[in-house]
Design a protein around this motif. Sequence first.
Motif, PDB file in Angstrom:
ATOM      1  N   ALA A 172     -12.584 -53.537   0.598  1.00 60.10           N
ATOM      2  CA  ALA A 172     -12.959 -54.668   1.444  1.00 60.10           C
ATOM      3  C   ALA A 172     -14.378 -55.145   1.141  1.00 60.10           C
ATOM      4  O   ALA A 172     -14.759 -56.250   1.517  1.00 60.10           O
ATOM      5  CB  ALA A 172     -12.823 -54.290   2.915  1.00 60.10           C
ATOM      6  N   LYS A 173     -15.170 -54.321   0.452  1.00 65.15           N
ATOM      7  CA  LYS A 173     -16.544 -54.723   0.109  1.00 65.15           C
ATOM      8  C   LYS A 173     -16.609 -55.492  -1.204  1.00 65.15           C
ATOM      9  O   LYS A 173     -17.655 -56.015  -1.568  1.00 65.15           O
ATOM     10  CB  LYS A 173     -17.427 -53.476  -0.023  1.00 65.15           C
ATOM     11  CG  LYS A 173     -17.705 -52.773   1.285  1.00 65.15           C
ATOM     12  CD  LYS A 173     -18.717 -51.670   1.054  1.00 65.15           C
ATOM     13  CE  LYS A 173     -18.797 -50.727   2.230  1.00 65.15           C
ATOM     14  NZ  LYS A 173     -19.589 -49.543   1.881  1.00 65.15           N
ATOM     15  N   VAL A 174     -15.505 -55.529  -1.945  1.00 63.23           N
ATOM     16  CA  VAL A 174     -15.471 -56.260  -3.213  1.00 63.23           C
ATOM     17  C   VAL A 174     -15.417 -57.750  -2.902  1.00 63.23           C
ATOM     18  O   VAL A 174     -14.602 -58.170  -2.093  1.00 63.23           O
ATOM     19  CB  VAL A 174     -14.234 -55.844  -4.044  1.00 63.23           C
ATOM     20  CG1 VAL A 174     -14.117 -56.686  -5.304  1.00 63.23           C
ATOM     21  CG2 VAL A 174     -14.316 -54.362  -4.390  1.00 63.23           C
ATOM     22  N   PRO A 175     -16.310 -58.566  -3.500  1.00 63.77           N
ATOM     23  CA  PRO A 175     -16.265 -59.996  -3.185  1.00 63.77           C
ATOM     24  C   PRO A 175     -14.915 -60.591  -3.583  1.00 63.77           C
ATOM     25  O   PRO A 175     -14.390 -60.261  -4.642  1.00 63.77           O
ATOM     26  CB  PRO A 175     -17.392 -60.594  -4.031  1.00 63.77           C
ATOM     27  CG  PRO A 175     -17.751 -59.558  -5.022  1.00 63.77           C
ATOM     28  CD  PRO A 175     -17.339 -58.240  -4.487  1.00 63.77           C
ATOM     29  N   GLY A 176     -14.360 -61.414  -2.735  1.00 61.23           N
ATOM     30  CA  GLY A 176     -13.037 -61.979  -2.980  1.00 61.23           C
ATOM     31  C   GLY A 176     -11.983 -61.253  -2.163  1.00 61.23           C
ATOM     32  O   GLY A 176     -10.898 -61.775  -1.953  1.00 61.23           O
ATOM     33  N   LEU A 177     -12.293 -60.046  -1.701  1.00 66.24           N
ATOM     34  CA  LEU A 177     -11.348 -59.308  -0.851  1.00 66.24           C
ATOM     35  C   LEU A 177     -11.966 -59.120   0.529  1.00 66.24           C
ATOM     36  O   LEU A 177     -13.161 -58.880   0.649  1.00 66.24           O
ATOM     37  CB  LEU A 177     -11.036 -57.934  -1.451  1.00 66.24           C
ATOM     38  CG  LEU A 177     -10.358 -57.898  -2.822  1.00 66.24           C
ATOM     39  CD1 LEU A 177     -10.189 -56.462  -3.282  1.00 66.24           C
ATOM     40  CD2 LEU A 177      -9.004 -58.585  -2.762  1.00 66.24           C
ATOM     41  N   GLY A 178     -11.156 -59.216   1.575  1.00 72.96           N
ATOM     42  CA  GLY A 178     -11.600 -58.920   2.928  1.00 72.96           C
ATOM     43  C   GLY A 178     -10.820 -57.723   3.431  1.00 72.96           C
ATOM     44  O   GLY A 178     -10.063 -57.121   2.672  1.00 72.96           O
ATOM     45  N   PRO A 179     -10.932 -57.381   4.715  1.00 75.85           N
ATOM     46  CA  PRO A 179     -10.208 -56.224   5.240  1.00 75.85           C
ATOM     47  C   PRO A 179      -8.699 -56.358   5.046  1.00 75.85           C
ATOM     48  O   PRO A 179      -8.018 -55.399   4.709  1.00 75.85           O
ATOM     49  CB  PRO A 179     -10.556 -56.229   6.726  1.00 75.85           C
ATOM     50  CG  PRO A 179     -11.786 -57.039   6.842  1.00 75.85           C
ATOM     51  CD  PRO A 179     -11.756 -58.032   5.736  1.00 75.85           C
ATOM     52  N   ARG A 180      -8.196 -57.582   5.216  1.00 75.28           N
ATOM     53  CA  ARG A 180      -6.760 -57.795   5.136  1.00 75.28           C
ATOM     54  C   ARG A 180      -6.264 -57.703   3.694  1.00 75.28           C
ATOM     55  O   ARG A 180      -5.305 -56.988   3.402  1.00 75.28           O
ATOM     56  CB  ARG A 180      -6.437 -59.178   5.713  1.00 75.28           C
ATOM     57  CG  ARG A 180      -5.083 -59.261   6.332  1.00 75.28           C
ATOM     58  CD  ARG A 180      -4.732 -60.680   6.699  1.00 75.28           C
ATOM     59  NE  ARG A 180      -3.426 -60.688   7.327  1.00 75.28           N
ATOM     60  CZ  ARG A 180      -3.224 -60.597   8.625  1.00 75.28           C
ATOM     61  NH1 ARG A 180      -4.242 -60.480   9.452  1.00 75.28           N
ATOM     62  NH2 ARG A 180      -2.007 -60.595   9.116  1.00 75.28           N
ATOM     63  N   SER A 181      -6.947 -58.435   2.785  1.00 71.70           N
ATOM     64  CA  SER A 181      -6.485 -58.416   1.399  1.00 71.70           C
ATOM     65  C   SER A 181      -6.789 -57.076   0.738  1.00 71.70           C
ATOM     66  O   SER A 181      -6.133 -56.706  -0.235  1.00 71.70           O
ATOM     67  CB  SER A 181      -7.089 -59.576   0.611  1.00 71.70           C
ATOM     68  OG  SER A 181      -8.467 -59.693   0.846  1.00 71.70           O
ATOM     69  N   ALA A 182      -7.751 -56.335   1.285  1.00 70.95           N
ATOM     70  CA  ALA A 182      -8.030 -54.995   0.755  1.00 70.95           C
ATOM     71  C   ALA A 182      -6.823 -54.083   1.000  1.00 70.95           C
ATOM     72  O   ALA A 182      -6.450 -53.283   0.149  1.00 70.95           O
ATOM     73  CB  ALA A 182      -9.274 -54.410   1.411  1.00 70.95           C
ATOM     74  N   ARG A 183      -6.197 -54.228   2.168  1.00 72.37           N
ATOM     75  CA  ARG A 183      -4.995 -53.429   2.451  1.00 72.37           C
ATOM     76  C   ARG A 183      -3.884 -53.790   1.487  1.00 72.37           C
ATOM     77  O   ARG A 183      -3.195 -52.918   0.953  1.00 72.37           O
ATOM     78  CB  ARG A 183      -4.518 -53.687   3.885  1.00 72.37           C
ATOM     79  CG  ARG A 183      -5.259 -52.887   4.926  1.00 72.37           C
ATOM     80  CD  ARG A 183      -4.470 -52.832   6.219  1.00 72.37           C
ATOM     81  NE  ARG A 183      -4.297 -54.143   6.824  1.00 72.37           N
ATOM     82  CZ  ARG A 183      -5.173 -54.704   7.646  1.00 72.37           C
ATOM     83  NH1 ARG A 183      -6.286 -54.082   7.946  1.00 72.37           N
ATOM     84  NH2 ARG A 183      -4.937 -55.886   8.156  1.00 72.37           N
ATOM     85  N   ARG A 184      -3.724 -55.102   1.270  1.00 74.11           N
ATOM     86  CA  ARG A 184      -2.677 -55.568   0.379  1.00 74.11           C
ATOM     87  C   ARG A 184      -2.941 -55.054  -1.047  1.00 74.11           C
ATOM     88  O   ARG A 184      -2.030 -54.589  -1.740  1.00 74.11           O
ATOM     89  CB  ARG A 184      -2.651 -57.102   0.387  1.00 74.11           C
ATOM     90  CG  ARG A 184      -1.372 -57.723  -0.108  1.00 74.11           C
ATOM     91  CD  ARG A 184      -1.229 -59.146   0.380  1.00 74.11           C
ATOM     92  NE  ARG A 184      -2.326 -59.985  -0.044  1.00 74.11           N
ATOM     93  CZ  ARG A 184      -2.312 -60.762  -1.137  1.00 74.11           C
ATOM     94  NH1 ARG A 184      -1.234 -60.798  -1.912  1.00 74.11           N
ATOM     95  NH2 ARG A 184      -3.330 -61.514  -1.455  1.00 74.11           N
ATOM     96  N   ALA A 185      -4.207 -55.121  -1.463  1.00 75.81           N
ATOM     97  CA  ALA A 185      -4.570 -54.662  -2.807  1.00 75.81           C
ATOM     98  C   ALA A 185      -4.317 -53.164  -2.944  1.00 75.81           C
ATOM     99  O   ALA A 185      -3.779 -52.709  -3.954  1.00 75.81           O
ATOM    100  CB  ALA A 185      -6.037 -54.982  -3.086  1.00 75.81           C
ATOM    101  N   ALA A 186      -4.669 -52.396  -1.900  1.00 75.24           N
ATOM    102  CA  ALA A 186      -4.480 -50.940  -1.953  1.00 75.24           C
ATOM    103  C   ALA A 186      -2.994 -50.615  -2.097  1.00 75.24           C
ATOM    104  O   ALA A 186      -2.601 -49.780  -2.918  1.00 75.24           O
ATOM    105  CB  ALA A 186      -5.053 -50.289  -0.695  1.00 75.24           C
ATOM    106  N   LEU A 187      -2.191 -51.301  -1.308  1.00 75.74           N
ATOM    107  CA  LEU A 187      -0.744 -51.060  -1.338  1.00 75.74           C
ATOM    108  C   LEU A 187      -0.172 -51.416  -2.710  1.00 75.74           C
ATOM    109  O   LEU A 187       0.620 -50.658  -3.286  1.00 75.74           O
ATOM    110  CB  LEU A 187      -0.088 -51.923  -0.256  1.00 75.74           C
ATOM    111  CG  LEU A 187       1.343 -51.575   0.109  1.00 75.74           C
ATOM    112  CD1 LEU A 187       1.439 -50.110   0.505  1.00 75.74           C
ATOM    113  CD2 LEU A 187       1.818 -52.450   1.256  1.00 75.74           C
TER     114      LEU A 187
END
Lengths: 207, 207
Positions: B24-39
């Motif tokens: 979620a700290k990577v620019p371009g990702l937020g808390p929501r897209s961080a979950r999606r990216a992790a999955l």
Amino acid sequence: MEVGREFTREVGLGGIEALIQLLAKVPGLGPRSARRAALHMLKRRESLMEPLARALREAADNVKTCSVCNNIDTVDPCTICAGTKRDRSQICVVEDIGDLWAMERVVGFRGLYHVLGGTLSALDGIGPEDLNVGGLVERAASEEVKEVILATNATVDGQTTAHYIADRLKDANVIISGLAHGVPVGGELDYLDEGTLSAALKARKPV
Amino acid sequence: MEVGREFTREVGLGGIEALIQLLAKVPGLGPRSARRAALHMLKRRESLMEPLARALREAADNVKTCSVCNNIDTVDPCTICAGTKRDRSQICVVEDIGDLWAMERVVGFRGLYHVLGGTLSALDGIGPEDLNVGGLVERAASEEVKEVILATNATVDGQTTAHYIADRLKDANVIISGLAHGVPVGGELDYLDEGTLSAALKARKPV
């Protein structure tokens, strides 16, 4: 990707090149934002880049699929299936782990889950044997289970899958329920599609 | 982040929790897209997650700042400064490494770079001593260098910095140039700001 390749060849980024190309595969990031992300992380090596490398390594090494519900976790059975405070009489059936996470954010649901791993889809050639339905039928046969909540998406494939599962569970001694359709909380009628509005009207309740 | 914490506590994600919070700290990702990216990555462990962990580790371990131009690379001097096919008579001055990468995508520029590491900014308390100007003055004093191209951003701070650098280089025997202002290629006049349009008009050329 012509631009990306050109760019890499010109600059000769070495290790950064591989990093940018991998970052570009992360959903939410494209070739452009992957470069920005790589640069951002290179400037925060100790606070972000190294911890992220470690977290990815640990997750890749330790995360497994729960043999009961198909959730992912570092333990098997997963924390939810093994949880002593969960209501074991309810099983919520979801398409994907992301949907399980969404349901978990709902305050109030304390039951168990069952992750199908997709939906039936004639177009994509996904049949019943590709989904984790057998395990659900087994679980629903247990004395403990009183209700199966079908929480597949409100799409055609999701609803087809829900019907199929309801059919497969008809001999099990459980209540089969589905999520209600209606106006989203905070939603404005003007922006709603007709299907939702019509469902909300049909399901209207006395105030 | 209240939502994120709640979510994590409920699900007990273990290793995935740490991963999501870092993503979620990577620019371009937020808390929501961080979950999606992790999955997404957990489902592509061998093709994406492990290579990305490795690439991050390698970049964190091997990437260094070029002692000549302040670019980042796995070698010092960087591939550009060490390149045998680069035109050593031109130095393009940019604010940040991202700008260097942007310039490198321009087909045609084969000169060297100098990364300032920011711009003068009274508001942020960034003075000349915080920028890498001394190194540039030294480089410009070399016989080899014929032209310094000021490619700082077309912002107030960027242009102030360009003026300051031009002043510092006035005793060096080099041509000092700046990028042209004008209508972006493919741009529509109707959507352009007045400043750009007025600059484009002033710099008009016979067709």
